[in-house]
Design an enzyme around this catalytic site. Structure first.
Site, PDB file in Angstrom:
ATOM      1  N   ASP A  11      40.841  44.981  40.811  1.00 33.43           N
ATOM      2  CA  ASP A  11      41.301  43.587  40.701  1.00 33.43           C
ATOM      3  C   ASP A  11      42.747  43.519  41.163  1.00 33.43           C
ATOM      4  O   ASP A  11      43.471  44.523  41.165  1.00 33.43           O
ATOM      5  CB  ASP A  11      41.196  43.081  39.261  1.00 33.43           C
ATOM      6  N   SER A  12      43.163  42.312  41.536  1.00 30.86           N
ATOM      7  CA  SER A  12      44.553  42.106  41.915  1.00 30.86           C
ATOM      8  C   SER A  12      45.486  42.424  40.742  1.00 30.86           C
ATOM      9  O   SER A  12      46.633  42.810  40.955  1.00 30.86           O
ATOM     10  CB  SER A  12      44.746  40.650  42.335  1.00 30.86           C
ATOM     11  N   CYS A  74      37.659  41.045  41.503  1.00 33.29           N
ATOM     12  CA  CYS A  74      38.513  39.901  41.839  1.00 33.29           C
ATOM     13  C   CYS A  74      37.740  38.904  42.715  1.00 33.29           C
ATOM     14  O   CYS A  74      37.194  39.290  43.759  1.00 33.29           O
ATOM     15  CB  CYS A  74      39.721  40.443  42.606  1.00 33.29           C
ATOM     16  N   GLU A 159      48.664  35.413  32.761  1.00 36.35           N
ATOM     17  CA  GLU A 159      49.500  36.593  33.049  1.00 36.35           C
ATOM     18  C   GLU A 159      50.753  36.615  32.168  1.00 36.35           C
ATOM     19  O   GLU A 159      51.271  37.659  31.831  1.00 36.35           O
ATOM     20  CB  GLU A 159      49.935  36.594  34.524  1.00 36.35           C
ATOM     21  N   CYS A 193      37.098  32.879  38.428  1.00 39.11           N
ATOM     22  CA  CYS A 193      38.347  33.639  38.479  1.00 39.11           C
ATOM     23  C   CYS A 193      38.375  34.532  37.242  1.00 39.11           C
ATOM     24  O   CYS A 193      38.029  34.093  36.133  1.00 39.11           O
ATOM     25  CB  CYS A 193      39.545  32.694  38.474  1.00 39.11           C
ATOM     26  N   THR A 194      38.786  35.765  37.469  1.00 44.18           N
ATOM     27  CA  THR A 194      38.772  36.768  36.400  1.00 44.18           C
ATOM     28  C   THR A 194      39.551  36.361  35.150  1.00 44.18           C
ATOM     29  O   THR A 194      39.226  36.770  34.051  1.00 44.18           O
ATOM     30  CB  THR A 194      39.404  38.063  36.933  1.00 44.18           C
ATOM     31  N   HIS A 195      40.625  35.591  35.349  1.00 46.96           N
ATOM     32  CA  HIS A 195      41.517  35.290  34.227  1.00 46.96           C
ATOM     33  C   HIS A 195      41.013  34.167  33.322  1.00 46.96           C
ATOM     34  O   HIS A 195      41.451  34.058  32.178  1.00 46.96           O
ATOM     35  CB  HIS A 195      42.887  34.853  34.748  1.00 46.96           C
TER      36      HIS A 195
HETATM   37  N1  DGL Z   1      41.716  38.150  40.183  1.00 44.00           N
HETATM   38  C1  DGL Z   1      41.921  36.872  40.830  1.00 44.00           C
HETATM   39  C2  DGL Z   1      40.583  36.152  41.001  1.00 44.00           C
HETATM   40  O1  DGL Z   1      39.608  36.431  40.328  1.00 44.00           O
HETATM   41  C3  DGL Z   1      42.857  36.001  40.050  1.00 44.00           C
HETATM   42  C4  DGL Z   1      44.285  36.490  40.058  1.00 44.00           C
HETATM   43  C5  DGL Z   1      44.956  36.423  41.410  1.00 44.00           C
HETATM   44  O2  DGL Z   1      45.136  35.327  41.976  1.00 44.00           O
HETATM   45  O3  DGL Z   1      45.294  37.485  41.904  1.00 44.00           O
HETATM   46  O4  DGL Z   1      40.506  35.282  41.820  1.00 44.00           O
END
Ligand code: DGL
Length: 276
Positions: A11-12, A74, A159, A193-195
């Site tokens: 993931d990012s 991600c 975050e 989105c993961t978050h």
């Molecule tokens: N992990 C990213 C996603 O699922 C969200 C966080 C980012 O923008 O890096 O899109």
């Protein structure tokens, strides 16, 4: 090649840990190696070229550490880099290895659940701009109506550990109201989105009745379990001691502190540099 190793999860940043947690619940006997590119996150508003380059570096790093299978947890990387990596880089670099994303399993779950076929996608600017969810949904439901809603403040709220704060209410409400206003017939909203699962209590608070939320962790975990059953040659290369290790491009201390929030348990991390 019969190299064995953990399943890589990329993931990012921290968000992919929400996916890893679900995957470990479904596949507790497997080993996992998580890589968070925290130093270069968020990916959400980077260009295609940048996201592709960063993601490929991460995938190569996980391959170099023995991962036969890598999951792009991600959404932004799955939307913008997965296809090129699968079709161009894997055949060239490592034809015996595999990289999977999170969009396909999520879309399959949405297609099973929607009644009105009006679907809202909540995601980063990059994922919405890619049109990937709409493209994949149309393959399964050609007549569906898809409304993409970028939620640029949601990742920073999570975050910065503000997902529970009164300030988060403003931004969550704003985006939910906006997408529902654009298409009041939406019956399914996808947290693409993961978050976003960390904002679930606020999302539910502002959700109109009769609209369901699809959070992707369990569907990604289910799809991975099915994939390993259907691909015993890959499964045989995945080590199974029930362990998880963590790599971060940021400082280890910073990662360990925030990762504990996402995993709901203490984690030990190791630093890695990706810029090659
Ligand atoms: N992990 C990213 C996603 O699922 C969200 C966080 C980012 O923008 O890096 O899109």
């Amino acid at each position: 090649m019969n190299e064995t190793g953990p399943i890589g999860v990329f993931d990012s940043g921290y968000g992919g840990l929400t996916i890893l947690r679900q995957i470990r619940a479904y596949l507790p006997e497997y080993d996992f190696l998580y890589l968070g590119d925290n130093a270069r996150a968020p990916y959400g508003s980077h260009s295609f070229d940048v996201i592709y380059r960063y993601t490929l570096q991460a995938v190569e790093a996980l391959f170099a550490r023995g991962c036969r299978l890598v999951i792009l947890a991600c959404n932004t990387a799955s939307a913008k880099a997965l296809r090129t990596i699968q079709t161009v880089d894997i055949p060239r670099l490592a034809p015996e290895r595999r990289v999977l994303g999170v969009i396909h399993p999520t879309v399959e779950a949405v297609a099973r659940q929607t009644g009105s076929r009006h679907i809202g996608i909540l995601a980063t600017v990059g994922t919405i701009a890619s049109g990937s969810y709409e493209l994949e949904l149309r393959k399964l439901l050609p007549d569906c109506v898809v409304t993409g809603q970028a939620c640029p403040m949601w990742v920073p709220l999570v975050e910065n550990n503000e997902f529970d704060s009164p300030g988060a209410d403003y931004f969550v409400r704003k985006r939910i109201e906006s997408v529902m206003l654009r298409d009041p017939q939406i019956d399914t909203l996808v947290l693409a989105c993961t978050h976003y699962p960390l904002l679930m209590p606020k999302i539910v608070k502002y959700l109109p009745s009769g609209v369901r939320i699809v959070a992707q962790g369990e569907y990604v975990a289910e799809a991975l379990r099915d994939y390993l059953i259907r691909h015993p040659e890959i499964d045989a290369c995945c080590t199974k001691r029930g362990e998880a290790a963590y790599l971060t491009t940021e400082s280890v201390e910073k990662f360990e502190e925030s990762a504990a929030l996402f995993m709901r348990t203490a984690v030990r991390a190791e630093h890695i540099d990706l810029h090659i």
